[in-house]
Every structure is written in C-alpha cells, then in structure tokens.
Design an enzyme around this catalytic site. Structure first.
Site, PDB file in Angstrom:
ATOM      1  N   LYS A  88     138.758  61.733  46.486  1.00  0.00           N
ATOM      2  CA  LYS A  88     137.685  62.461  47.165  1.00  0.00           C
ATOM      3  C   LYS A  88     136.902  61.474  48.011  1.00  0.00           C
ATOM      4  O   LYS A  88     136.646  60.350  47.566  1.00  0.00           O
ATOM      5  CB  LYS A  88     136.721  63.052  46.132  1.00  0.00           C
ATOM      6  CG  LYS A  88     136.965  64.525  45.842  1.00  0.00           C
ATOM      7  CD  LYS A  88     135.782  65.112  45.082  1.00  0.00           C
ATOM      8  CE  LYS A  88     136.186  65.463  43.663  1.00  0.00           C
ATOM      9  NZ  LYS A  88     135.100  65.849  42.797  1.00  0.00           N
ATOM     10  N   HIS A 144     128.183  59.960  33.204  1.00  0.00           N
ATOM     11  CA  HIS A 144     127.372  60.764  34.135  1.00  0.00           C
ATOM     12  C   HIS A 144     126.089  60.044  34.551  1.00  0.00           C
ATOM     13  O   HIS A 144     125.098  60.674  34.923  1.00  0.00           O
ATOM     14  CB  HIS A 144     126.971  62.140  33.525  1.00  0.00           C
ATOM     15  CG  HIS A 144     128.112  63.101  33.393  1.00  0.00           C
ATOM     16  ND1 HIS A 144     128.311  63.875  32.269  1.00  0.00           N
ATOM     17  CD2 HIS A 144     129.114  63.426  34.239  1.00  0.00           C
ATOM     18  CE1 HIS A 144     129.383  64.622  32.424  1.00  0.00           C
ATOM     19  NE2 HIS A 144     129.902  64.365  33.625  1.00  0.00           N
ATOM     20  N   LEU A 193     125.712  69.884  33.219  1.00  0.00           N
ATOM     21  CA  LEU A 193     126.721  70.824  32.729  1.00  0.00           C
ATOM     22  C   LEU A 193     127.672  71.185  33.856  1.00  0.00           C
ATOM     23  O   LEU A 193     127.417  72.094  34.646  1.00  0.00           O
ATOM     24  CB  LEU A 193     126.039  72.093  32.177  1.00  0.00           C
ATOM     25  CG  LEU A 193     124.903  71.866  31.164  1.00  0.00           C
ATOM     26  CD1 LEU A 193     124.275  73.190  30.753  1.00  0.00           C
ATOM     27  CD2 LEU A 193     125.390  71.096  29.950  1.00  0.00           C
ATOM     28  N   GLY A 222     132.983  68.486  33.178  1.00  0.00           N
ATOM     29  CA  GLY A 222     132.559  67.571  32.113  1.00  0.00           C
ATOM     30  C   GLY A 222     131.075  67.828  31.890  1.00  0.00           C
ATOM     31  O   GLY A 222     130.377  68.215  32.815  1.00  0.00           O
ATOM     32  N   ARG A 253     137.458  69.666  27.194  1.00  0.00           N
ATOM     33  CA  ARG A 253     137.284  68.715  26.092  1.00  0.00           C
ATOM     34  C   ARG A 253     136.499  69.347  24.952  1.00  0.00           C
ATOM     35  O   ARG A 253     135.572  70.112  25.174  1.00  0.00           O
ATOM     36  CB  ARG A 253     136.531  67.466  26.569  1.00  0.00           C
ATOM     37  CG  ARG A 253     137.264  66.701  27.643  1.00  0.00           C
ATOM     38  CD  ARG A 253     136.547  65.371  27.953  1.00  0.00           C
ATOM     39  NE  ARG A 253     136.905  64.927  29.273  1.00  0.00           N
ATOM     40  CZ  ARG A 253     136.025  64.640  30.238  1.00  0.00           C
ATOM     41  NH1 ARG A 253     134.724  64.724  30.017  1.00  0.00           N
ATOM     42  NH2 ARG A 253     136.451  64.256  31.418  1.00  0.00           N
ATOM     43  N   GLU A 293     125.620  63.181  43.232  1.00  0.00           N
ATOM     44  CA  GLU A 293     126.171  61.885  42.815  1.00  0.00           C
ATOM     45  C   GLU A 293     126.623  61.059  44.012  1.00  0.00           C
ATOM     46  O   GLU A 293     126.511  59.841  44.011  1.00  0.00           O
ATOM     47  CB  GLU A 293     127.331  62.117  41.830  1.00  0.00           C
ATOM     48  CG  GLU A 293     126.837  62.674  40.503  1.00  0.00           C
ATOM     49  CD  GLU A 293     127.948  63.182  39.588  1.00  0.00           C
ATOM     50  OE1 GLU A 293     128.405  64.323  39.798  1.00  0.00           O
ATOM     51  OE2 GLU A 293     128.355  62.451  38.677  1.00  0.00           O
TER      52      GLU A 293
HETATM   53  P1  ADP Z   1     132.673  68.788  38.046  1.00  0.00           P
HETATM   54  O1  ADP Z   1     132.288  68.350  36.676  1.00  0.00           O
HETATM   55  O2  ADP Z   1     134.154  68.998  38.201  1.00  0.00           O
HETATM   56  O3  ADP Z   1     132.020  68.027  39.166  1.00  0.00           O
HETATM   57  P2  ADP Z   1     130.884  70.957  38.727  1.00  0.00           P
HETATM   58  O4  ADP Z   1     129.607  70.262  38.430  1.00  0.00           O
HETATM   59  O5  ADP Z   1     131.160  71.343  40.135  1.00  0.00           O
HETATM   60  O6  ADP Z   1     132.148  70.253  38.119  1.00  0.00           O
HETATM   61  O7  ADP Z   1     130.937  72.284  37.815  1.00  0.00           O
HETATM   62  C1  ADP Z   1     132.081  73.075  37.844  1.00  0.00           C
HETATM   63  C2  ADP Z   1     131.944  74.195  36.840  1.00  0.00           C
HETATM   64  O8  ADP Z   1     130.740  74.930  37.089  1.00  0.00           O
HETATM   65  C3  ADP Z   1     133.047  75.237  36.973  1.00  0.00           C
HETATM   66  O9  ADP Z   1     134.144  74.919  36.180  1.00  0.00           O
HETATM   67  C4  ADP Z   1     132.386  76.496  36.500  1.00  0.00           C
HETATM   68  O10 ADP Z   1     132.670  76.658  35.123  1.00  0.00           O
HETATM   69  C5  ADP Z   1     130.917  76.256  36.621  1.00  0.00           C
HETATM   70  N1  ADP Z   1     130.235  77.195  37.516  1.00  0.00           N
HETATM   71  C6  ADP Z   1     130.025  77.105  38.843  1.00  0.00           C
HETATM   72  N2  ADP Z   1     129.361  78.176  39.310  1.00  0.00           N
HETATM   73  C7  ADP Z   1     129.116  78.976  38.243  1.00  0.00           C
HETATM   74  C8  ADP Z   1     128.457  80.217  38.048  1.00  0.00           C
HETATM   75  N3  ADP Z   1     127.897  80.883  39.052  1.00  0.00           N
HETATM   76  N4  ADP Z   1     128.423  80.713  36.792  1.00  0.00           N
HETATM   77  C9  ADP Z   1     128.974  80.054  35.774  1.00  0.00           C
HETATM   78  N5  ADP Z   1     129.584  78.880  35.886  1.00  0.00           N
HETATM   79  C10 ADP Z   1     129.665  78.347  37.090  1.00  0.00           C
END
Ligand code: ADP
Length: 373
Positions: free
Chosen positions: A15, A156, A185, A188, A217, A358
């Site tokens: 990325k 994180h 949240l 990860g 996980r 980040e």
């Molecule tokens: P990463 O840890 O890969 O950077 P992100 O911080 O982008 O991930 O979070 C991704 C997760 O956020 C998705 O797998 C999804 O479960 C959750 N997510 C995103 N939008 C929503 C939403 N509107 N409602 C519930 N969960 C969501």
C-alpha cells in the site's frame, strides 16, 4: 522537503500514499496487490516498488516512511534506515515471523529504487515502549523470557499516538492531564490505556494475537488450549493458522466483516449473535479493567473501521458502564462523521469518535526524523 511516500507492505501487497505535509488532505495513493502470485506480473516486492514509482511519475518523494510492525526492544522510536538498522529489523524476523518480513522486503525494494532519499522506519510497537514492567511482563521464568524476547510489546502504536493527540486537541486540554482509553477497532483490534500521553497498558502482547476479538484472530485464549490442540496432534502451523486466520468473527460466524456478521445476527443466525456478544463482552471487560488501572477516565475514544462506523456497537460496548460515568447519547451516537462527542452534555466521562490517520502520523514522524535540523 515535505512530500513523503508512506509504504505499508503486507505479505502479498504494497500500500502506498504520497502525503505532502504542506497540504495533507490532497493525497495520491493506491495498492499493488497479488505480489508473488502466478500471472500477476508482480513477482516480488522489488517489482511492486518499481510499479509504485512508475505510477507516481514526476511526483518524486523527498523521503519514504515505512510502516514496520515489530520494533522489539531496540527500536522504540522512528528510525532513519541505514544498513545497520535494516539488519536490526531483519534480526527481529524471529520475533515477528508473520509481520516483519513484508516490511523488510518493502524497505529493501524501496531503498533500491529510491537510494538518494532518506528512508525512515516507523514501528507499531514504539508507542508502547513506556509500558510499566508490570504490564509488559508475562508471569513466566524471566530467564526463558529474556532468552526468547518474550514480553508484551503492544501494536497499533501509530494509531494510538495520532488519536491521543487528536483527542487532546479536540478537548482543548493538555495531553499531560488526560486519562484515556482508546479502542482501535478495525480488522485487527486493540485497546490502550493512556495516561499523560503515555501508554500504560494495551491488549496486544508479544504478537498481535492477544486481547480483543478481531476479524480473524481469537484474542485472549487460555494458553492451555494451544497445548491441548498440540497434544491432539495439531502442528504449530495449524494452530497458528487457526488462531491468526480462522478465528475471531470469521472463525465464529464465517465473515471477518462486522457488517456481514451483524446482518446475519439480525436474521437470526445464532453463531453470528454469539460472535458479537463475545466481542462486546471482551470490550466491556477491558474498559472496566483499564478504568481501574489508570484510576479513572477522562475520555473513552473509538477509532478505526468499526470504532468510527458501527454506532450500535459503541452503544452496546458501554451499556453497563454508566456507574463509571461512561454513557453515550443515542441521538449523537447515531449521526455525524469526523471527530465528534457522543456522550451526553455534562457527562463525567467524554465518549468520543476520533478518526485515525496512520499514514499521516507515519508521514509526520518520517519528516521529523528525515529532516531534523
Ligand atoms: P484495517 O484493520 O484492515 O485497517 P479498518 O480499520 O479499515 O481495517 O476496519 C475494517 C473493518 O471495519 C471491516 O472489516 C468492517 O468489519 C468494519 N466496518 C467498516 N464499516 C463498518 C460499519 N458501517 N459497520 C460495521 N463495521 C464496519
């Protein structure tokens, strides 16, 4: 000297984002995927890095910031990369065999194609270098721990650093006087207790496997479970795969995306319902525990994909914490975007949603190190 290329290398992806710190909202970025897969045309990270440069064309960066997952005990702040640092990151592959090899590949590839600009490594673990010994130590034989580098490191960190500063700004209060619980949240997930701007405890440990229920996980699990599975004949790699890639929401309910799991639960799927309840139970447990550890809370902060978007989960995570002064206002929680307060007016504890960034944090830290003096 303000244009920073931020690289985040995964095992099969790279990325990238170019952030001009003079205009951080205008960004170009993307992702090179399927690295090393047959027929993808991208045999390795070196080829991926060349492709990134081709894509950027004339917008050459002044410095490159690399996201590196594990800094061990040696790298506790962003570090200018030279051959010795590169070797130091390579030495950490033993400690983080899943997470550091892609980052190292990214560093090598990018240094080869951009040899004349400074490269800086920014570590997910660094923010937690302040963990007190009682939060960092596992209760095992210290000789065994020392020999294998076993302690709690936490992850994180770039997100927690960014979000804790952004929280202080939002509240217009000095970070030194704030006691925060930040819940990152995403796919990860981890929580962090931050007092005076410093990490006091966090839910991830030696690896990003400990703590909250995540996309794939398990989070906390009795280590006896691993022994039990091993005695039943499962190999280390099978157990690793089970806990890292086939557990959490995915393992319990068949999808690592909370949106899918929530719709399945709504449609009456009991395993999806249970996955959500286990996730919420774990969140409440750490909220209560961290409030106790830092002796009270000024703000609970939700961030990352789930934390920023799933209002229903935020409301349910705090629903029994009214006795600590932690509550959300249903109407505020249900609307809005960007940094916002979702607790009722006059509430003793602020409950906030603060979007994380980040890439911007990595870019800023990179510039600080690359162009110090
Ligand atoms: P990463 O840890 O890969 O950077 P992100 O911080 O982008 O991930 O979070 C991704 C997760 O956020 C998705 O797998 C999804 O479960 C959750 N997510 C995103 N939008 C929503 C939403 N509107 N409602 C519930 N969960 C969501």
């Amino acid at each position: 000297m303000t244009r920073i290329l931020v690289l985040n290398a995964g095992s099969s992806s790279l990325k990238y984002e170019v952030i001009d710190l003079a205009a951080p909202d205008e960004r170009v970025g993307g992702i090179v995927e399927r690295i090393g897969e047959p027929g993808s045309g991208v045999p390795d990270h070196a080829a991926a890095a060349r492709r990134v440069l081709d894509t950027l064309g004339d917008t050459r960066p002044d410095a490159v910031g690399h996201r590196i997952v594990h800094g061990g005990t040696r790298f506790v702040e962003p570090t200018l990369i030279d051959d010795d640092v590169e070797a130091g990151i390579e030495a950490l592959v033993d400690l983080a065999p899943l997470h550091n090899p892609p980052g190292l590949a990214g560093i090598r590839a990018a240094r080869a194609v951009l040899p004349h600009v400074p490269h800086v490594a920014v570590f997910d673990t660094a923010f937690h270098a302040t963990l007190p010994d009682h939060a960092a130590a596992y209760a095992i034989d210290p000789a065994v721990a020392a020999e294998a580098g076993i302690r709690r490191y936490g992850f994180h960190g770039t997100s927690f650093a960014f979000v804790s500063r952004a929280t202080a700004q939002f509240l217009d209060r000095p970070i030194e006087e704030l006691r925060l619980i930040v819940l990152h949240l995403g796919n990860g997930a981890s929580a962090c207790a931050i007092s005076g701007g410093v990490s006091i405890d966090t839910t991830m440990g030696l690896t990003p496997l400990e703590g909250l229920v995540m996309g794939t996980r398990s989070g906390d699990i009795d280590p006896g479970v691993l022994l039990h599975l091993a005695r039943l004949g499962r190999s280390v790699d099978e157990i690793d795969d089970l806990l890292n890639r086939r557990s959490g929401l995915f393992g319990m309910a068949g999808s690592n995306d909370l949106r899918d799991v929530a719709s399945a639960a709504e449609a009456g799927d009991p395993s999806a319902g249970l996955a959500i309840e286990v996730m919420l139970h774990r969140l409440r447990k750490y909220l209560g525990a961290y409030a106790g550890e830092i002796g009270g809370v000024d703000a609970v902060v939700f961030t990352a994909g789930i934390g920023e978007n799933a209002g229903w989960l935020r409301a349910r995570a705090v629903e029994r914490l009214g006795f600590l002064g932690i509550a959300v206002d249903a109407e505020r929680n249900g609307r809005g975007d960007g940094a916002r307060r979702i607790s009722p007016d006059g509430s003793p504890v602020e409950v906030l949603v603060i979007p994380t960034d980040e890439e911007l944090e990595i870019a800023e830290q990179t510039a600080k190190v690359a162009f110090a003096d």
